[in-house]
Design an enzyme around this catalytic site. Sequence first.
Site, mmCIF file in Angstrom:
data_model
loop_
_atom_site.group_PDB
_atom_site.id
_atom_site.type_symbol
_atom_site.label_atom_id
_atom_site.label_comp_id
_atom_site.label_asym_id
_atom_site.label_seq_id
_atom_site.Cartn_x
_atom_site.Cartn_y
_atom_site.Cartn_z
ATOM 1 N N ASP A 1 0.864 -1.181 0.000
ATOM 2 C CA ASP A 1 0.000 0.000 0.000
ATOM 3 C C ASP A 1 0.901 1.231 0.000
ATOM 4 O O ASP A 1 1.767 1.366 0.872
ATOM 5 C CB ASP A 1 -0.885 0.029 1.249
ATOM 6 C CG ASP A 1 -1.983 -1.027 1.213
ATOM 7 O OD1 ASP A 1 -2.301 -1.522 0.119
ATOM 8 O OD2 ASP A 1 -2.517 -1.362 2.289
ATOM 9 N N ASP B 1 -13.494 -4.129 -2.441
ATOM 10 C CA ASP B 1 -13.405 -3.976 -0.987
ATOM 11 C C ASP B 1 -14.746 -4.383 -0.393
ATOM 12 O O ASP B 1 -15.740 -3.668 -0.520
ATOM 13 C CB ASP B 1 -13.063 -2.528 -0.618
ATOM 14 C CG ASP B 1 -11.676 -2.124 -1.114
ATOM 15 O OD1 ASP B 1 -10.819 -3.014 -1.249
ATOM 16 O OD2 ASP B 1 -11.456 -0.931 -1.372
#
Length: 257
Positions: free
Chosen positions: A11, A130
């Site tokens: 990330d 997600d």
Amino acid sequence: MLAKRIIPCLDVKDGQVVKGVQFRNHEIVGDIVPLAKRYAEEGADELVFYDITASSDARVVDKSWVSRVAEVIDIPFCVAGGIKTIDDARRILEFGADKVSINSPALADPSLINRLSEKFGVQCIVIGIDSYFDKETGLYQVKQFTGNEKATLTTKWNTFDWIKEVQSRGAGEIVLNVMNQDGVRCGYDIDQLTQARAVCNVPLIASGGAGEMVHFAEVFKQADVDGALAASVFHKQIINIGELKAYLKTQQVEIRL
């Protein structure tokens, strides 16, 4: 049988690799290029880079590090973050990425999936989802703009309906990020991933929950996913990728050593 893939996830925020828990409270892990190099040398099958605030900041992933990563690793890598147009995707692929992944922009404009897959081929197009399990309603919901807690939205989509929708539009691969499990290292959500597998006919990558080697064996054998993505266990050197692959071999999981 195709070998299962081990995929470290990096990330990226403000040019550095970060890691949060359940998509919150991100701490800096380190620099992008050295981490990418380390994982490639340890035996990762591919890498995924998420510029986590690109979509919520309404910008495209910072391309400067994409070409630097391409220079130092010889395994495939995928890049995500605010990719909203064919030109955005083209530039990232030209900088050396093998795949692009789209998440929030696909929810805003599902036809983007069609356009990208027609232009670059389905093998280049990954859809990130997600997914949040709402314990009160018992529903699996797709969330948008998850890189910024204040901007996060609950969409109209049920996770499994969205999996079907993106496939019909040309998704070549799906990464299912299980938000409830993210960063807590208590195992992948086998139940949700098994339900996803039942409606997913393209490669399915599990994300969220890896804490120990047995979790990888469980998700491959019980949910039949094609790859397992993990972050904190690799960043914090809880698990070494080479050792993980040797262990999976002993568990009769088809893996590239």
